[in-house]
Design an enzyme around this catalytic site. Structure first.
Site, PDB file in Angstrom:
ATOM      1  N   CYS A 240       0.826  -1.214   0.000  1.00  0.00           N
ATOM      2  CA  CYS A 240       0.000   0.000   0.000  1.00  0.00           C
ATOM      3  C   CYS A 240       0.855   1.257   0.000  1.00  0.00           C
ATOM      4  CB  CYS A 240      -0.928   0.002   1.213  1.00  0.00           C
ATOM      5  SG  CYS A 240      -2.123  -1.344   1.167  1.00  0.00           S
ATOM      6  N   HIS A 241       1.765   1.363   0.956  1.00  0.00           N
ATOM      7  CA  HIS A 241       2.562   2.592   1.044  1.00  0.00           C
ATOM      8  C   HIS A 241       4.045   2.307   1.152  1.00  0.00           C
ATOM      9  CE1 HIS A 241      -1.518   3.584   2.462  1.00  0.00           C
ATOM     10  NE2 HIS A 241      -1.339   4.655   1.706  1.00  0.00           N
ATOM     11  N   GLY A 242       4.449   1.077   0.895  1.00  0.00           N
ATOM     12  CA  GLY A 242       5.865   0.756   0.807  1.00  0.00           C
ATOM     13  C   GLY A 242       6.610   0.672   2.116  1.00  0.00           C
TER      14      GLY A 242
END
Lengths: 270, 70
Positions: A234-236
């Site tokens: 999702c956001h690394g």
């Protein structure tokens, strides 16, 4: 009570007025063959007892002065003392026994009764409270779902398996010796959420964590990312093989649930 | 009741019932024992009335049957 001498002395100055109390046994005409006697009523209430007491009309007045009555004295001699034997314990009626021993037995019995009442009340009170409190706890079907048994023999070394536990993904990873060594030698100073690998695992070979990213709750992908552990798409966020956050927006390490090894082959989570 | 019983009653009264604190304590401790005895007693009666109907009774039969089939 007046003594006889006192009465004689008073006779000069007092005038005895007969009682206005009605006699309890009325005079009976003896003409009838059957003799009907009204029995003495047993006073059982405070009201009937009080009727036997003298009222204010019964008095001895003494007057020798011109002004009339000067003194009013209660006459005691013709007053019947109310009979309280209805109220007394049978044991106490005998005047041959020591009063103390009787009293003590009566008291012990009274308190015993009160005490047993208290015990019954406490027991039922506890039962009621227990019923209400136990209705708040989890039901059997919920409790049955709360634990998961995992056969460790099914997970080969270096593999990662995801289970569903309490509606969340549960990661179980059989770590290799290399992974264990590299995780144990990590310098805690460079970690965002410093936690040694020993604090996160019970047995070094087995990593048990919740697969919920601490950033916004996505499910990380296993065996991915810069550190070879987990990677959140999702956001690394990058997690290492101990589930610790190493890179990306997530603030905390992946959560370790309560678990135990019941034997060498079985892991119980929950 | 003889002299002996009276003295026992007196002793109980003096040690347990005389003070409110010990009286309350007596009730609490008595409740513990009463609860145990009452629960065990009613449970025993229930089991005796329902003998052979409960799962714990059937379980033995089922185990026996399973052992025979094997």
């Amino acid at each position: 009570m007046m003594s006889v001498g006192r009465v004689a002395q008073l006779a000069a100055t007092s005038q005895i007025v007969p009682s206005f109390l009605r006699p309890l046994i009325p005079p009976i005409a003896q003409k009838a063959d059957k003799l009907i006697v009204q029995e003495n009523e047993i006073a059982k209430t405070h009201y009937s007892l009080s009727k036997q007491l003298a009222n204010l009309k019964l008095a001895v007045s003494a007057s020798r002065s011109l002004a009339g009555t000067q003194q009013t004295r209660c006459a005691h001699t013709d007053i019947r003392i109310p009979d309280f034997s209805e109220y007394r314990r049978t044991d106490n009626k005998s005047n041959r026994k020591s009063e103390d021993s009787n009293l003590m037995r009566g008291r012990a019995f009274t308190y015993l009764l009160v005490g047993s009442g208290g015990i019954a009340a406490a027991y039922s009170g506890k039962a009621i409270v227990h019923q209400f409190v136990s209705s708040m706890s989890a039901s059997a079907d919920v409790l049955a779902m709360a634990k998961i048994d995992i056969k460790l023999g099914d997970i080969p070394e270096g593999k990662h398996v995801t289970f569903k536990w309490r509606g969340k993904p549960l990661f179980v990873r059989h770590r290799t010796a290399e992974e264990i060594e590299s995780e144990k030698s990590v310098n805690l100073a460079e970690l965002r959420d410093p936690q040694h690998d020993d604090d996160r695992v019970q047995k070094s070979e087995w990593l048990v964590i919740l697969g919920v990213c601490t950033h916004l709750g996505c499910v990380p992908i296993a065996n991915a990312g810069d550190y070879g552990g987990y990677y959140c798409p999702c956001h690394g966020s990058h997690y290492d093989c101990s589930g610790r956050i190493r890179k990306g927006p997530a603030p905390l390490n992946l959560e370790v649930p309560f678990y135990e090894f019941t034997d060498d082959e079985t892991l119980v989570v929950g | 009741m003889g002299v002996n019983t009276v003295s026992i009653a007196t002793k109980i009264y003096q040690t347990l019932f005389r003070r409110t604190s010990t009286f309350a304590l007596t009730i609490v401790v008595g409740t513990l024992f009463f609860e145990r005895a009452f629960d065990e007693g009613t449970g025993y009666i229930f089991d005796r009335i329902n003998a052979g109907k409960q799962y714990k009774d059937l379980k033995k039969q089922l185990e026996l049957r399973a052992a025979k089939e094997e």
